[in-house]
Design a protein around this motif. Sequence first.
Motif, PDB file in Angstrom:
ATOM      1  N   PHE A 257      39.568  45.547  53.041  1.00 17.58           N
ATOM      2  CA  PHE A 257      40.935  45.502  52.542  1.00 17.58           C
ATOM      3  C   PHE A 257      41.405  44.225  51.862  1.00 17.58           C
ATOM      4  O   PHE A 257      42.162  44.525  50.715  1.00 17.58           O
ATOM      5  N   TYR A 258      41.128  42.993  52.314  1.00 17.88           N
ATOM      6  CA  TYR A 258      41.386  42.013  51.301  1.00 17.88           C
ATOM      7  C   TYR A 258      40.772  41.867  49.966  1.00 17.88           C
ATOM      8  O   TYR A 258      41.651  41.643  49.102  1.00 17.88           O
ATOM      9  N   LEU A 259      39.511  42.165  49.941  1.00 17.93           N
ATOM     10  CA  LEU A 259      38.885  42.323  48.438  1.00 17.93           C
ATOM     11  C   LEU A 259      39.613  43.283  47.632  1.00 17.93           C
ATOM     12  O   LEU A 259      39.629  43.350  46.515  1.00 17.93           O
TER      13      LEU A 259
ATOM     14  N   LEU B 269      46.215  38.191  51.177  1.00 13.71           N
ATOM     15  CA  LEU B 269      46.084  37.577  52.419  1.00 13.71           C
ATOM     16  C   LEU B 269      47.513  38.157  53.344  1.00 13.71           C
ATOM     17  O   LEU B 269      47.214  38.448  54.491  1.00 13.71           O
ATOM     18  N   GLN B 270      48.539  37.834  52.879  1.00  8.10           N
ATOM     19  CA  GLN B 270      49.606  38.417  53.557  1.00  8.10           C
ATOM     20  C   GLN B 270      49.617  39.981  53.835  1.00  8.10           C
ATOM     21  O   GLN B 270      50.201  40.417  55.069  1.00  8.10           O
TER      22      GLN B 270
ATOM     23  N   LEU C 178      33.456  35.768  44.399  1.00 10.89           N
ATOM     24  CA  LEU C 178      34.059  35.444  45.766  1.00 10.89           C
ATOM     25  C   LEU C 178      34.829  34.154  45.819  1.00 10.89           C
ATOM     26  O   LEU C 178      35.767  34.164  46.309  1.00 10.89           O
ATOM     27  N   GLU C 179      33.893  33.132  45.359  1.00 16.57           N
ATOM     28  CA  GLU C 179      34.404  31.716  45.409  1.00 16.57           C
ATOM     29  C   GLU C 179      36.038  31.835  44.457  1.00 16.57           C
ATOM     30  O   GLU C 179      36.925  30.714  44.895  1.00 16.57           O
ATOM     31  N   SER C 180      35.881  32.500  43.612  1.00 13.90           N
ATOM     32  CA  SER C 180      37.429  32.340  42.618  1.00 13.90           C
ATOM     33  C   SER C 180      38.416  33.156  43.247  1.00 13.90           C
ATOM     34  O   SER C 180      39.520  32.653  42.987  1.00 13.90           O
ATOM     35  N   ILE C 181      38.224  34.029  44.162  1.00 11.78           N
ATOM     36  CA  ILE C 181      39.557  34.820  44.873  1.00 11.78           C
ATOM     37  C   ILE C 181      39.833  34.326  46.142  1.00 11.78           C
ATOM     38  O   ILE C 181      40.404  34.917  47.098  1.00 11.78           O
ATOM     39  N   LYS C 182      39.011  33.244  46.874  1.00 12.36           N
ATOM     40  CA  LYS C 182      39.407  32.779  47.957  1.00 12.36           C
ATOM     41  C   LYS C 182      41.072  32.080  48.076  1.00 12.36           C
ATOM     42  O   LYS C 182      41.338  31.509  47.243  1.00 12.36           O
ATOM     43  N   PHE C 183      41.643  32.319  49.294  1.00 15.62           N
ATOM     44  CA  PHE C 183      42.718  31.735  49.480  1.00 15.62           C
ATOM     45  C   PHE C 183      42.975  30.273  49.735  1.00 15.62           C
ATOM     46  O   PHE C 183      42.110  29.600  50.134  1.00 15.62           O
TER      47      PHE C 183
END
Length: 152
Positions: free
Chosen positions: A77-79, A92-93, A147-152
């Motif tokens: 869902f997050y991705l 994230l929210q 994935l590293e570019s989209i971490k919160f």
Amino acid sequence: MELKSAQWSGPLNRDLLSFNSFVKALNRSYRNLCEMLTLSFFLNGLVKKERTDYFDIAESLPYSFDNNVALGLVCKFYLEMVVEGNSPLQALQLTEKTFPVCKSVKKDLENGFRFWSNLVEAVHTLYKAKSIKKDTLTMFIHANDWLESIKF
């Protein structure tokens, strides 16, 4: 993943649930195999029978806990929220609102990211040991960079 003691509320995914059922069946088969091997050791006199640590032996056998698919559903869902154009913090929210049964979505996603990092490290090791092709390593490196570019 830490869940509140409440009924699951959030989206489900048929593919992840099907995969989880296969993993669960395999996990239980491995557990049964370990228990039968241990029993065989006792029945064939390969270990001391008069002992007080039977419970400890049972607890020390692998595959004692079933895995679940909750972290996969939350990560998916997050991705998807990020791919749809939301910033990582917005995603994230939205994920926290969608999965109220999770105690800490942020902590769970961080655990998922850590798992992924360990997996990428293992893939590098497999490549160095010449167990996988360069194409496979490259695929994991590209996925990890994204994935590293989209971490919160």
